[in-house]
Design an enzyme around this catalytic site. Structure first.
Site, PDB file in Angstrom:
ATOM      1  CB  SER A   1       7.138   0.398   2.637  1.00  0.00           C
ATOM      2  OG  SER A   1       6.108  -0.122   2.647  1.00  0.00           O
ATOM      3  CG  MET A   2       5.894   1.038   8.865  1.00  0.00           C
ATOM      4  SD  MET A   2       5.659  -0.141  10.224  1.00  0.00           S
ATOM      5  CE  MET A   2       7.436  -0.300  10.451  1.00  0.00           C
TER       6      MET A   2
END
Length: 261
Positions: A102-103
């Site tokens: 994700s991030m």
């Protein structure tokens, strides 16, 4: 014969790096980047599935757990600068493997760019559950209410019930949500700056029911490497990585890919 990297597990933890799985003589050194709102504990279960020859580290972002007193950094570029500086302290012969979810995927990519620019080559980059860097996040949840943030965390969670506790436990929300908001800001304000593709092989992982990343979007990561590229798909939603039934296969994919390259 493939040259082995210098042993780095003898290094003690730093502000940014924690040892999740030491190894006395590692062939591979895996550095994991947590998702937004996450911490090093996100990767403890996965780390247990790696055998002898792989050391596993994870990045601890400021503003959570043992770094709760450190001010969160709501900027992916600043975070990448700090992490890359820490990784450059390792012996020059070390060729770490970066894995981000994700991030953490975008952050691992930006860290890889900085390491390559400093003539510090990597063994591999694994990016998971995140569109390629040119994607611009349309939301502005970092400016929204706490309820809106919690609702989005529930949307992405494998089990939303534990997340809902943040609504009924204000002290817990006060502790957790500032780092979450900071990470949302970092993702939502990130803008990719075009440059030369990495010389590092990339593997993009995506799950079958991720509302944030499609298989096509995962495939766009091929534009960011001049080396080998592949995609891998796993069952589950955005946090498929947390499902115990997926973790052995994810570790096996990483190990297999490194043994071939």
């Amino acid at each position: 014969m493939k040259e082995k990297p210098a042993v780095v597990v003898m290094l003690t933890g730093t502000d940014w790096l924690r040892v999740l799985k030491p190894d006395a003589d590692p062939r591979n050194v895996l550095v994991c980047f947590p998702p937004g709102g996450g911490s090093v504990t996100a990767y403890r279960p996965l780390a247990r599935h790696f055998g002898t020859g792989t050391a596993v580290f994870a990045v601890q972002y400021p503003g959570r757990q043992d770094r709760l007193g450190d001010k969160p950094i709501p900027d992916l570029i600043e975070l990448a600068d700090e992490i890359a500086q820490d990784l450059r302290r390792w012996p020059a012969g070390t060729r770490p493997v970066l894995f981000g979810h994700s991030m953490g995927a975008t952050l691992a990519f930006e860290t890889a760019r900085r390491l390559e620019a400093a003539a510090r080559p990597l063994a591999h980059l694994f990016v998971s559950g995140r569109p390629a860097p040119a994607f611009e996040e349309p939301g502005r949840l970092h400016l929204a209410s706490d309820d809106a943030l919690i609702a989005d965390l529930e949307r992405l969670a494998n089990d939303p019930e534990p997340v809902g506790i943040l609504r009924t436990e204000p002290a817990l929300a006060e502790m957790i949500l500032p780092a979450v908001r900071s990470d949302y800001q970092a993702v939502e304000t990130y803008r990719y700056q075009p440059g030369e593709p990495l010389g590092t092989p990339i593997t993009a992982l995506v799950s079958t029911a991720d509302p944030t990343t499609s298989l096509a979007q995962a495939g766009d990561w091929r534009n960011h490497t001049s080396a080998d590229f592949e995609t891998a798909t796993f069952p589950g939603a955005h946090f498929y990585l947390d499902l115990p039934e997926n973790q052995p296969a994810i570790a096996a994919l990483i190990t297999r890919r490194l043994s071939h390259g």
